[in-house]
Write a protein that holds these residues in place. Structure first.
Motif, PDB file in Angstrom:
ATOM      1  N   MET A   1       0.818  -1.208   0.000  1.00 18.07           N
ATOM      2  CA  MET A   1       0.000   0.000   0.000  1.00 18.07           C
ATOM      3  C   MET A   1       0.854   1.261   0.000  1.00 18.07           C
ATOM      4  O   MET A   1       0.610   2.203  -0.765  1.00 18.07           O
ATOM      5  CB  MET A   1      -0.934   0.009   1.221  1.00 18.07           C
ATOM      6  CG  MET A   1      -2.129  -0.885   1.100  1.00 18.07           C
ATOM      7  SD  MET A   1      -3.432  -0.462   2.306  1.00 18.07           S
ATOM      8  CE  MET A   1      -2.548  -0.588   3.857  1.00 18.07           C
ATOM      9  N   LEU A   2       1.851   1.283   0.873  1.00 17.64           N
ATOM     10  CA  LEU A   2       2.684   2.475   0.980  1.00 17.64           C
ATOM     11  C   LEU A   2       3.499   2.700  -0.284  1.00 17.64           C
ATOM     12  O   LEU A   2       3.704   3.850  -0.704  1.00 17.64           O
ATOM     13  CB  LEU A   2       3.590   2.375   2.205  1.00 17.64           C
ATOM     14  CG  LEU A   2       2.883   2.345   3.559  1.00 17.64           C
ATOM     15  CD1 LEU A   2       3.904   2.413   4.695  1.00 17.64           C
ATOM     16  CD2 LEU A   2       1.867   3.482   3.699  1.00 17.64           C
ATOM     17  N   LYS A   3       3.966   1.638  -0.901  1.00 13.24           N
ATOM     18  CA  LYS A   3       4.707   1.793  -2.154  1.00 13.24           C
ATOM     19  C   LYS A   3       3.837   2.466  -3.202  1.00 13.24           C
ATOM     20  O   LYS A   3       4.282   3.378  -3.913  1.00 13.24           O
ATOM     21  CB  LYS A   3       5.177   0.431  -2.654  1.00 13.24           C
ATOM     22  CG  LYS A   3       5.993   0.507  -3.942  1.00 13.24           C
ATOM     23  CD  LYS A   3       6.478  -0.872  -4.368  1.00 13.24           C
ATOM     24  CE  LYS A   3       7.292  -0.780  -5.655  1.00 13.24           C
ATOM     25  NZ  LYS A   3       7.772  -2.124  -6.092  1.00 13.24           N
ATOM     26  N   THR A   4       2.577   2.058  -3.285  1.00 14.68           N
ATOM     27  CA  THR A   4       1.643   2.647  -4.241  1.00 14.68           C
ATOM     28  C   THR A   4       1.353   4.104  -3.908  1.00 14.68           C
ATOM     29  O   THR A   4       1.338   4.974  -4.784  1.00 14.68           O
ATOM     30  CB  THR A   4       0.337   1.834  -4.257  1.00 14.68           C
ATOM     31  OG1 THR A   4       0.621   0.484  -4.637  1.00 14.68           O
ATOM     32  CG2 THR A   4      -0.660   2.424  -5.238  1.00 14.68           C
ATOM     33  N   ILE A   5       1.132   4.391  -2.617  1.00 14.34           N
ATOM     34  CA  ILE A   5       0.812   5.763  -2.200  1.00 14.34           C
ATOM     35  C   ILE A   5       1.978   6.699  -2.454  1.00 14.34           C
ATOM     36  O   ILE A   5       1.807   7.790  -3.017  1.00 14.34           O
ATOM     37  CB  ILE A   5       0.419   5.774  -0.711  1.00 14.34           C
ATOM     38  CG1 ILE A   5      -0.951   5.121  -0.525  1.00 14.34           C
ATOM     39  CG2 ILE A   5       0.419   7.202  -0.156  1.00 14.34           C
ATOM     40  CD1 ILE A   5      -1.334   4.904   0.923  1.00 14.34           C
ATOM     41  N   TYR A   6       3.172   6.296  -2.066  1.00 16.69           N
ATOM     42  CA  TYR A   6       4.324   7.189  -2.212  1.00 16.69           C
ATOM     43  C   TYR A   6       4.659   7.424  -3.684  1.00 16.69           C
ATOM     44  O   TYR A   6       5.057   8.526  -4.069  1.00 16.69           O
ATOM     45  CB  TYR A   6       5.522   6.635  -1.454  1.00 16.69           C
ATOM     46  CG  TYR A   6       5.491   6.936   0.029  1.00 16.69           C
ATOM     47  CD1 TYR A   6       6.403   7.805   0.609  1.00 16.69           C
ATOM     48  CD2 TYR A   6       4.536   6.360   0.856  1.00 16.69           C
ATOM     49  CE1 TYR A   6       6.382   8.089   1.962  1.00 16.69           C
ATOM     50  CE2 TYR A   6       4.492   6.633   2.220  1.00 16.69           C
ATOM     51  CZ  TYR A   6       5.420   7.503   2.763  1.00 16.69           C
ATOM     52  OH  TYR A   6       5.374   7.787   4.119  1.00 16.69           O
ATOM     53  N   ALA A   7       4.485   6.383  -4.510  1.00 16.19           N
ATOM     54  CA  ALA A   7       4.712   6.572  -5.946  1.00 16.19           C
ATOM     55  C   ALA A   7       3.675   7.518  -6.527  1.00 16.19           C
ATOM     56  O   ALA A   7       3.998   8.391  -7.349  1.00 16.19           O
ATOM     57  CB  ALA A   7       4.677   5.224  -6.663  1.00 16.19           C
ATOM     58  N   GLY A   8       2.422   7.372  -6.090  1.00 14.59           N
ATOM     59  CA  GLY A   8       1.365   8.254  -6.581  1.00 14.59           C
ATOM     60  C   GLY A   8       1.557   9.702  -6.163  1.00 14.59           C
ATOM     61  O   GLY A   8       1.410  10.618  -6.978  1.00 14.59           O
TER      62      GLY A   8
ATOM     63  N   ALA B   1      -4.403   4.241  -1.429  1.00 18.74           N
ATOM     64  CA  ALA B   1      -3.652   3.261  -2.222  1.00 18.74           C
ATOM     65  C   ALA B   1      -4.486   2.784  -3.407  1.00 18.74           C
ATOM     66  O   ALA B   1      -3.979   2.659  -4.531  1.00 18.74           O
ATOM     67  CB  ALA B   1      -3.239   2.082  -1.346  1.00 18.74           C
ATOM     68  N   ASN B   2      -5.780   2.541  -3.182  1.00 16.31           N
ATOM     69  CA  ASN B   2      -6.645   2.093  -4.271  1.00 16.31           C
ATOM     70  C   ASN B   2      -6.788   3.169  -5.343  1.00 16.31           C
ATOM     71  O   ASN B   2      -6.838   2.873  -6.538  1.00 16.31           O
ATOM     72  CB  ASN B   2      -8.022   1.728  -3.726  1.00 16.31           C
ATOM     73  CG  ASN B   2      -7.995   0.476  -2.874  1.00 16.31           C
ATOM     74  OD1 ASN B   2      -7.140  -0.377  -3.052  1.00 16.31           O
ATOM     75  ND2 ASN B   2      -8.907   0.381  -1.931  1.00 16.31           N
ATOM     76  N   PHE B   3      -6.851   4.417  -4.899  1.00 20.05           N
ATOM     77  CA  PHE B   3      -6.965   5.523  -5.858  1.00 20.05           C
ATOM     78  C   PHE B   3      -5.765   5.553  -6.794  1.00 20.05           C
ATOM     79  O   PHE B   3      -5.919   5.640  -8.019  1.00 20.05           O
ATOM     80  CB  PHE B   3      -7.076   6.852  -5.104  1.00 20.05           C
ATOM     81  CG  PHE B   3      -6.988   8.061  -6.009  1.00 20.05           C
ATOM     82  CD1 PHE B   3      -8.081   8.484  -6.742  1.00 20.05           C
ATOM     83  CD2 PHE B   3      -5.786   8.756  -6.133  1.00 20.05           C
ATOM     84  CE1 PHE B   3      -7.987   9.587  -7.586  1.00 20.05           C
ATOM     85  CE2 PHE B   3      -5.688   9.860  -6.967  1.00 20.05           C
ATOM     86  CZ  PHE B   3      -6.790  10.277  -7.697  1.00 20.05           C
ATOM     87  N   TYR B   4      -4.561   5.460  -6.223  1.00 16.18           N
ATOM     88  CA  TYR B   4      -3.377   5.521  -7.074  1.00 16.18           C
ATOM     89  C   TYR B   4      -3.174   4.233  -7.869  1.00 16.18           C
ATOM     90  O   TYR B   4      -2.644   4.270  -8.981  1.00 16.18           O
ATOM     91  CB  TYR B   4      -2.142   5.850  -6.237  1.00 16.18           C
ATOM     92  CG  TYR B   4      -2.072   7.310  -5.883  1.00 16.18           C
ATOM     93  CD1 TYR B   4      -2.016   8.277  -6.890  1.00 16.18           C
ATOM     94  CD2 TYR B   4      -2.092   7.741  -4.567  1.00 16.18           C
ATOM     95  CE1 TYR B   4      -1.978   9.636  -6.581  1.00 16.18           C
ATOM     96  CE2 TYR B   4      -2.054   9.089  -4.251  1.00 16.18           C
ATOM     97  CZ  TYR B   4      -1.993  10.026  -5.267  1.00 16.18           C
ATOM     98  OH  TYR B   4      -1.958  11.365  -4.959  1.00 16.18           O
TER      99      TYR B   4
END
Length: 356
Positions: free
Chosen positions: A160-167, A231-234
């Motif tokens: 989740m955090l990987k997705t959020i931080y990339a987004g 996380a789902n948004f990104y």
């Protein structure tokens, strides 16, 4: 009580044990503390020269003790840094916006203002999403946001955090201000607010500054649902993931033993027919119940946000589950499990004709 003491009261309450790290050039002086008084005494004894940092998340004392004893056998003179493996829970979501500048130098006033502007933009975005107020800090050379949270240190949180931080990096990172996507690891260090940040030579245009923070009252936690929602948004903004080895063109998209053109697979109808469809989460992304949910060690949220399917964008549809048992599973494995994907394809696979 000053802001540094107030900050530490919150930190010890949420983390239990905190690492103090004093960095001078490349030398590290490490100590671990269970209360504010002993921590402050150690920090005051080491405040100059160099820089002071702390951990942010919950360290398991037993794991840390075993790790430290093992490392000290190799070098009895050193106390090692806390590794990610000794952190059991995230107590903070830490966002760091730093101006792009020459390596090893402090920020100019203009660079610091640019970082603050970007940090307040991030604050406005997350506030609009319903996130509670964070701690806002000037680190000395950039700006930080810290959100209180309580998330397990496991593969699902890491994904989740990987997705959020990339987004967030895609929105807030440019050639002027850098959104640091690397600060999401569990044992990450953060500047001790109230200490002086010394980087490079102190000069009028690039001075050493005393860091500071503003703590909201009350300082509420971000709910795990809100973290999963971001996380789902990104995840929905990213191209639909392809199965490993799957061809990129529909003309050759054939699974072993399959007869359907899987670029035309109605993935929503397919999952609905198996009674595991939950609902739409975004453009081309839908929440579902994982076919392997019985293997999960923790329950799924009601919105199905931990397991998603992606509609085709020209290639195959995608499948992703964030639970540790399923991180390597993809749409091919669902096809193998259910065996009826061909029935939900709009057309049969037609091999490309060879030239000549």
């Amino acid at each position: 009580m000053n802001q540094t003491e107030k900050y530490l009261v919150h930190l010890f309450h949420d983390a239990g044990m905190v690492e103090l790290c004093h960095m001078e050039d490349r030398r590290l002086d490490i100590s671990h503390h269970r209360d504010v008084r002993s921590f402050l005494a150690a920090a005051r004894a080491r405040h100059a020269p160099g820089n002071l940092f702390t951990t942010l998340n919950k360290i398991d004392p037993g794991k840390w003790k075993a790790y430290a004893e093992e490392r000290r056998q190799a070098d009895p003179t050193k106390c090692p840094r806390t590794p990610d493996s000794c952190v059991t829970r995230y107590a903070r979501l830490f966002f760091d916006l730093d101006p792009d500048r020459p390596t090893g130098q402090s920020s100019t006033t203009e660079e610091l203002v640019a970082a603050e502007t970007r940090a307040r933009g991030l604050l406005a975005k997350l506030t609009a999403l319903g996130w509670p107020a964070p701690l806002l800090a000037m680190s000395g050379n950039g700006w930080h946001l810290q959100y209180r949270t309580a998330l397990p240190n496991n593969a699902e949180t890491a994904a989740m955090l990987k997705t959020i931080y990339a987004g967030l990096a895609s929105e807030f990172d440019d050639d002027e201000v850098l959104f640091d996507r690397s600060v999401r690891n569990p044992a990450r260090l953060c500047a001790l607010y109230g200490s002086i940040k010394r980087k490079g030579i102190h000069r009028d245009e690039r001075p050493h500054r005393k860091s500071r923070c503003v703590i909201p009252d009350p300082w509420l936690q971000v709910h795990p649902r809100q973290v999963a929602g971001l996380a789902n948004f990104y995840a929905a903004q990213s191209p639909a993931p392809m199965a490993p080895g799957a061809p990129t063109r529909p003309a050759t998209a054939l699974a072993p033993g399959g007869k359907g053109d899987y670029a035309t697979l109605d993935v929503v109808a397919w999952f609905a027919a198996h009674t595991v469809y939950v609902g739409r989460l975004g453009d081309r992304v839908h929440g579902v119940k994982c076919p392997w949910t019985a293997e999960h060690s923790s329950p799924s949220p009601e919105n199905g946000g931990d397991t998603v399917i992606f509609e085709s964008d020209g290639g195959w549809p995608g499948f992703s589950c964030k639970h540790s048992h399923c991180t390597d599973r993809d749409i091919r494995e669902v096809m193998t499990l259910w065996g009826d994907a061909d029935d939900f394809c709009g057309s049969a696979f037609v091999p490309a004709r060879r030239a000549g």
